[in-house]
Design a protein around this motif. Structure first.
Motif, PDB file in Angstrom:
ATOM      1  N   ILE A 197       0.827  -1.215   0.000  1.00 52.10           N
ATOM      2  CA  ILE A 197       0.000   0.000   0.000  1.00 52.10           C
ATOM      3  C   ILE A 197       0.861   1.265   0.000  1.00 52.10           C
ATOM      4  O   ILE A 197       0.499   2.267  -0.619  1.00 52.10           O
ATOM      5  CB  ILE A 197      -1.009   0.016   1.165  1.00 52.10           C
ATOM      6  CG1 ILE A 197      -0.324  -0.060   2.517  1.00 52.10           C
ATOM      7  CG2 ILE A 197      -2.024  -1.088   1.005  1.00 52.10           C
ATOM      8  CD1 ILE A 197      -1.289   0.033   3.702  1.00 52.10           C
ATOM      9  N   ASN A 198       2.010   1.213   0.672  1.00 57.29           N
ATOM     10  CA  ASN A 198       2.884   2.393   0.671  1.00 57.29           C
ATOM     11  C   ASN A 198       3.533   2.610  -0.688  1.00 57.29           C
ATOM     12  O   ASN A 198       3.557   3.735  -1.200  1.00 57.29           O
ATOM     13  CB  ASN A 198       3.951   2.266   1.757  1.00 57.29           C
ATOM     14  CG  ASN A 198       3.433   2.622   3.139  1.00 57.29           C
ATOM     15  OD1 ASN A 198       3.309   3.790   3.487  1.00 57.29           O
ATOM     16  ND2 ASN A 198       3.104   1.614   3.934  1.00 57.29           N
ATOM     17  N   LEU A 227      -6.005  12.799  11.470  1.00 61.18           N
ATOM     18  CA  LEU A 227      -6.126  11.371  11.770  1.00 61.18           C
ATOM     19  C   LEU A 227      -4.756  10.720  11.914  1.00 61.18           C
ATOM     20  O   LEU A 227      -4.543   9.873  12.797  1.00 61.18           O
ATOM     21  CB  LEU A 227      -6.934  10.668  10.678  1.00 61.18           C
ATOM     22  CG  LEU A 227      -8.419  11.055  10.592  1.00 61.18           C
ATOM     23  CD1 LEU A 227      -9.072  10.400   9.388  1.00 61.18           C
ATOM     24  CD2 LEU A 227      -9.155  10.673  11.862  1.00 61.18           C
ATOM     25  N   SER A 228      -3.807  11.115  11.061  1.00 61.25           N
ATOM     26  CA  SER A 228      -2.436  10.582  11.162  1.00 61.25           C
ATOM     27  C   SER A 228      -1.782  11.012  12.468  1.00 61.25           C
ATOM     28  O   SER A 228      -1.058  10.233  13.100  1.00 61.25           O
ATOM     29  CB  SER A 228      -1.591  11.049   9.970  1.00 61.25           C
ATOM     30  OG  SER A 228      -2.037  10.463   8.777  1.00 61.25           O
ATOM     31  N   PRO A 247      -0.974   5.558   4.788  1.00 62.19           N
ATOM     32  CA  PRO A 247      -1.317   5.580   3.356  1.00 62.19           C
ATOM     33  C   PRO A 247      -2.803   5.360   3.097  1.00 62.19           C
ATOM     34  O   PRO A 247      -3.363   5.930   2.152  1.00 62.19           O
ATOM     35  CB  PRO A 247      -0.473   4.438   2.767  1.00 62.19           C
ATOM     36  CG  PRO A 247      -0.145   3.555   3.915  1.00 62.19           C
ATOM     37  CD  PRO A 247      -0.041   4.453   5.108  1.00 62.19           C
ATOM     38  N   VAL A 248      -3.452   4.548   3.934  1.00 64.68           N
ATOM     39  CA  VAL A 248      -4.890   4.295   3.762  1.00 64.68           C
ATOM     40  C   VAL A 248      -5.691   5.566   4.046  1.00 64.68           C
ATOM     41  O   VAL A 248      -6.597   5.936   3.289  1.00 64.68           O
ATOM     42  CB  VAL A 248      -5.362   3.136   4.668  1.00 64.68           C
ATOM     43  CG1 VAL A 248      -6.886   3.028   4.661  1.00 64.68           C
ATOM     44  CG2 VAL A 248      -4.736   1.826   4.217  1.00 64.68           C
ATOM     45  N   LYS A 288      -9.462  12.823  -2.765  1.00 65.59           N
ATOM     46  CA  LYS A 288     -10.123  12.279  -3.960  1.00 65.59           C
ATOM     47  C   LYS A 288      -9.159  12.039  -5.117  1.00 65.59           C
ATOM     48  O   LYS A 288      -9.208  11.004  -5.778  1.00 65.59           O
ATOM     49  CB  LYS A 288     -11.246  13.230  -4.395  1.00 65.59           C
ATOM     50  CG  LYS A 288     -12.114  12.679  -5.518  1.00 65.59           C
ATOM     51  CD  LYS A 288     -13.246  13.647  -5.842  1.00 65.59           C
ATOM     52  CE  LYS A 288     -14.091  13.099  -6.983  1.00 65.59           C
ATOM     53  NZ  LYS A 288     -15.191  14.027  -7.345  1.00 65.59           N
ATOM     54  N   THR A 289      -8.252  13.002  -5.361  1.00 72.57           N
ATOM     55  CA  THR A 289      -7.333  12.861  -6.496  1.00 72.57           C
ATOM     56  C   THR A 289      -6.406  11.667  -6.340  1.00 72.57           C
ATOM     57  O   THR A 289      -6.018  11.042  -7.316  1.00 72.57           O
ATOM     58  CB  THR A 289      -6.481  14.144  -6.650  1.00 72.57           C
ATOM     59  OG1 THR A 289      -5.885  14.467  -5.381  1.00 72.57           O
ATOM     60  CG2 THR A 289      -7.322  15.302  -7.137  1.00 72.57           C
ATOM     61  N   VAL A 290      -6.063  11.331  -5.095  1.00 70.87           N
ATOM     62  CA  VAL A 290      -5.219  10.164  -4.835  1.00 70.87           C
ATOM     63  C   VAL A 290      -6.056   8.893  -4.882  1.00 70.87           C
ATOM     64  O   VAL A 290      -5.641   7.880  -5.464  1.00 70.87           O
ATOM     65  CB  VAL A 290      -4.518  10.288  -3.456  1.00 70.87           C
ATOM     66  CG1 VAL A 290      -3.711   9.035  -3.152  1.00 70.87           C
ATOM     67  CG2 VAL A 290      -3.626  11.517  -3.420  1.00 70.87           C
ATOM     68  N   ARG A 291      -7.247   8.942  -4.287  1.00 69.08           N
ATOM     69  CA  ARG A 291      -8.109   7.755  -4.213  1.00 69.08           C
ATOM     70  C   ARG A 291      -8.467   7.239  -5.599  1.00 69.08           C
ATOM     71  O   ARG A 291      -8.485   6.027  -5.833  1.00 69.08           O
ATOM     72  CB  ARG A 291      -9.388   8.091  -3.438  1.00 69.08           C
ATOM     73  CG  ARG A 291     -10.298   6.891  -3.253  1.00 69.08           C
ATOM     74  CD  ARG A 291     -11.509   7.218  -2.391  1.00 69.08           C
ATOM     75  NE  ARG A 291     -12.425   8.145  -3.033  1.00 69.08           N
ATOM     76  CZ  ARG A 291     -12.702   9.359  -2.588  1.00 69.08           C
ATOM     77  NH1 ARG A 291     -12.116   9.827  -1.501  1.00 69.08           N
ATOM     78  NH2 ARG A 291     -13.549  10.144  -3.224  1.00 69.08           N
ATOM     79  N   LYS A 292      -8.735   8.143  -6.552  1.00 72.85           N
ATOM     80  CA  LYS A 292      -9.140   7.740  -7.894  1.00 72.85           C
ATOM     81  C   LYS A 292      -8.069   6.910  -8.592  1.00 72.85           C
ATOM     82  O   LYS A 292      -8.378   6.045  -9.394  1.00 72.85           O
ATOM     83  CB  LYS A 292      -9.468   8.982  -8.734  1.00 72.85           C
ATOM     84  CG  LYS A 292     -10.808   9.566  -8.380  1.00 72.85           C
ATOM     85  CD  LYS A 292     -11.292  10.700  -9.277  1.00 72.85           C
ATOM     86  CE  LYS A 292     -10.315  11.322 -10.187  1.00 72.85           C
ATOM     87  NZ  LYS A 292     -10.874  12.517 -10.873  1.00 72.85           N
TER      88      LYS A 292
END
Length: 309
Positions: free
Chosen positions: A39-40, A240-241, A284-285, A292-296
């Motif tokens: 994931i990283n 959150l981090s 990373p999660v 949004k731009t990263v999730r897509k």
């Protein structure tokens, strides 16, 4: 154990019922390590390949992810080899190296998060100055400082704890940490404690920077709906981090400093491992799913699921 400057080997905590569940433990730790790597590196590769993501915030995120991989690599290969060999021992030199890797990674995470809080402050509170203030040169300097300061803090701490006379050789954790090594010594821990307070003051200054950044951010959000939108989109993952990091550090301090004899064994294992499991997986999660731009690009299946819903 007789006094000696360098015991040849330290013994580490043996996982509960390791004889019966050794292969199950190995499978779980291998899965966690591969998950952390996948994931990283997935997030890092997406940011590198997509030109529109070549912004300061995402550059800092790349370093946060790589730091997570670096810290995890200080723990997982060793525990996997221990489980294969069914031998939970480590040399004093390798113990010092493991301590350095895990705790330099921990402090680096905090300095990188501090830099990211400054980045969000400039982006939301001073958007017109964003690209003039956070140039490539400035970003490189901030990244360099965020790596060099923690490393310079950890090296003396590791040396101080290892250049001592040891009376015991058992570390009550699955990996080496600085305070556990200090507790094995026959000598007074005054110097180690004093140096620890000096390092704490340095990182309290980082905490102050984060707090001041968020005071300014919250004030800016009250004045503008657009700023409020930016805050929830890009600052929420950062918050959150920070919470994730704070809990990991708190658990580690409780376990290392205040002992664990009166704590149930299952909770002891969780306290010992939270630091090396939760942050490198969650960071990373959290960023990948919230921006949004990263999730897509990094997690397209999640985007597709949202569309169908």
């Amino acid at each position: 154990m007789e006094n000696s400057s360098y015991p040849v080997m330290f013994t580490l905590m043996v996982p509960k019922e390791s004889k019966s569940f050794r292969h199950a433990y190995f499978t779980c730790f291998l899965f966690l390590y591969l998950l952390i790597l996948s994931i990283n590196f997935r997030l890092v590769s997406v940011i590198i390949m997509v030109k529109s993501l070549h912004e300061p915030m995402f550059i800092f995120l790349v370093h946060l992810c790589m730091n997570g991989v670096y810290g995890a690599s200080g723990f997982y290969p060793k525990i996997l080899s221990d489980l294969i060999l069914d031998s939970y021992v480590i040399s004093s030199y390798m113990c010092a190296l493991q301590t350095f890797v895990i705790y330099s990674s921990l402090l680096c995470e905090f300095t990188i998060l501090t830099v990211m809080s400054y980045d969000r402050y400039v982006a939301i509170c001073r958007p017109l100055d964003y690209h003039s203030k956070l140039t490539k040169s400035t970003c490189c300097k901030l990244i360099f400082v965020s790596w060099i300061v923690p490393n310079c803090c950890v090296i003396p701490a590791v040396l101080l704890s290892n250049l001592r006379t040891f009376c015991k050789n058992h570390i009550d954790k699955l990996y080496c940490d600085n305070w556990s090594i200090v507790k094995l010594s026959c000598a007074s821990s005054f110097v180690n404690n004093f140096y620890g307070y000096v390092v704490a003051v340095i990182f309290v200054c980082c905490a102050v920077i984060i707090i001041l950044s968020y005071v300014k951010l919250i004030a800016a959000c009250k004045a503008s709906l657009e700023n409020r939108r930016k805050f929830w989109q890009t600052c929420l993952p950062h918050v959150l981090s920070l919470i994730n990091f704070t809990f990991a550090l708190l658990f580690d301090v409780i376990y290392s400093r205040y002992g664990a004899n009166d704590i149930p064994e299952s909770l002891r294992h969780f306290l010992a491992l939270e630091l090396v499991i939760v942050p490198p997986i969650c960071n990373p999660v959290i960023y990948g799913l919230n921006i949004k731009t990263v999730r897509k690009r990094a997690f397209p299946s999640c985007t597709a699921a949202n569309v169908h819903i």
